[in-house]
Write an enzyme that holds these catalytic residues in place. Structure first.
Site, mmCIF file in Angstrom:
data_model
loop_
_atom_site.group_PDB
_atom_site.id
_atom_site.type_symbol
_atom_site.label_atom_id
_atom_site.label_comp_id
_atom_site.label_asym_id
_atom_site.label_seq_id
_atom_site.Cartn_x
_atom_site.Cartn_y
_atom_site.Cartn_z
ATOM 1 N N LYS A 52 0.809 -1.093 0.088
ATOM 2 C CA LYS A 52 -0.051 0.096 0.007
ATOM 3 C C LYS A 52 0.851 1.153 0.054
ATOM 4 O O LYS A 52 0.900 2.285 -0.550
ATOM 5 C CB LYS A 52 -0.940 0.049 1.083
ATOM 6 C CG LYS A 52 -1.977 -0.922 1.152
ATOM 7 C CD LYS A 52 -2.899 -1.034 2.504
ATOM 8 C CE LYS A 52 -3.786 -2.223 2.459
ATOM 9 N NZ LYS A 52 -4.671 -2.476 3.556
ATOM 10 N N GLN A 96 -4.827 -1.987 10.089
ATOM 11 C CA GLN A 96 -4.864 -3.060 9.121
ATOM 12 C C GLN A 96 -5.233 -4.268 10.225
ATOM 13 O O GLN A 96 -4.977 -4.481 11.408
ATOM 14 C CB GLN A 96 -3.381 -3.218 9.155
ATOM 15 C CG GLN A 96 -2.862 -4.619 8.299
ATOM 16 C CD GLN A 96 -3.627 -4.583 6.813
ATOM 17 O OE1 GLN A 96 -3.699 -3.869 5.938
ATOM 18 N NE2 GLN A 96 -4.494 -5.723 6.527
ATOM 19 N N ASP A 119 -11.500 2.523 4.173
ATOM 20 C CA ASP A 119 -11.648 1.318 4.104
ATOM 21 C C ASP A 119 -13.302 0.812 3.875
ATOM 22 O O ASP A 119 -13.507 -0.087 3.401
ATOM 23 C CB ASP A 119 -11.122 0.456 5.382
ATOM 24 C CG ASP A 119 -9.907 -0.334 5.118
ATOM 25 O OD1 ASP A 119 -9.666 -0.826 3.937
ATOM 26 O OD2 ASP A 119 -9.245 -0.725 6.119
#
Length: 295
Positions: A52, A96, A119
């Site tokens: 990422k 995460q 997200d």
């Protein structure tokens, strides 16, 4: 049969975003800034977060990796989340998953500012998605919608069967495929581990989206001719003949099913690469929304 090439499509999207970022720079604007919060040192998470950060650099975003020890307390992590929420320099961030067992994931996700939740996991954003309002769509479902749109897969009036009801893929896909517009306007059946006679549904499906995590579960005799297959499954299967010692398999028996399919995503190289591209697209959207609010 046409391959829905996630690798190529994700690169196209990254190039489009890079061009927009360059235009923002040329106009003297602030480039998007994405942060990733990583707790502990889970190998898979490290790899994913690393890619990422690399993708951010490639397209001209600012990026920050917030690496925190495995031993951090829930309260300390919540304090860090509050700090990120209040950081005006930051457009969006992700936490995460999975988090260490002593931390309540739901509590953490609820603490994220919905305007920075790139997200798309926060209930506010999930609700906005369900109501067809502008919001951050979870990256994997967003990527699937982009593949369907860019390859001009007909979805209106089609029967879509979603296998798996996770909050990250299955449930949002069932909502997105039934919404008004293109892609969408599908008649959707959401199936899961308690569904009886799954084959009866898959055999009648025009589009199958499977996110089960069971390697090669969907066989050729379970689908009809001309079906569109979106395979979200990704499982490491031990294979002594492979130099890595394993191979990556999807939920679909690709060799068998691809002979009957009109469109199919490969594993790897299908849905996977799209996920990071859509996270970047959400971050660009977050920057635009913040800049509109600040005017």
């Amino acid at each position: 049969m046409q391959i829905l090439d996630g690798k190529k499509t994700s690169n196209d999207i990254k190039n489009e975003i890079a061009a927009e970022v360059q235009a923002i720079k040329d106009a003297g604007g602030k480039v998007p800034h994405l942060a990733a919060v990583l707790v502990g040192n889970n190998g898979a998470s490290l790899t994913y977060v690393g890619s990422k950060v690399k993708s951010c650099q490639e397209i001209g975003f600012d990026s920050t990796l917030v690496a925190l020890p495995e031993t951090i307390t829930e309260d300390e992590l919540l304090a860090k989340i509050k700090e990120l929420n209040e950081d005006d320099n930051l457009d969006g961030y992700i936490v995460q998953l999975p988090l260490p067992k002593h931390i309540d994931e739901e509590k953490i996700l609820l603490a994220i500012d919905p305007d920075k939740d790139v997200d798309g996991f926060h209930p506010t954003n999930f609700g906005r998605m369900a109501l067809e309002m502008e919001t951050f769509i979870p990256a994997t479902p967003f990527g699937i919608m982009q593949l369907l749109e860019r390859y001009k897969v007909e979805t209106a009036g089609k029967h879509t069967v979603v296998i798996g009801r996770s909050h990250i893929v299955g449930r949002p896909m069932s909502i997105l495929m039934s919404r008004k517009g293109n892609p969408g306007d599908s008649t959707v059946t959401l199936t899961h581990s308690r569904t009886k006679n799954l084959e009866e549904f898959t055999k009648n499906a025009d589009i199958i989206i499977t996110a089960l995590g069971v390697p090669e579960f969907l066989k050729a005799d379970m689908v009809k001719e001309g079906v569109t297959i979106i395979d979200v499954g990704i499982t490491r299967v031990d294979d002594a003949s492979n130099p890595k010692g394993y191979v990556i398999k999807g939920d679909v028996d690709f060799d068998g099913v691809s002979k009957k399919a009109a469109f199919i995503t490969p594993v790897p190289g299908g849905v996977g690469p799209m996920t990071i591209a859509m996270l970047l697209k959400n971050t660009l959207l977050a920057r635009k929304m913040r800049s509109a609010r600040n005017k």
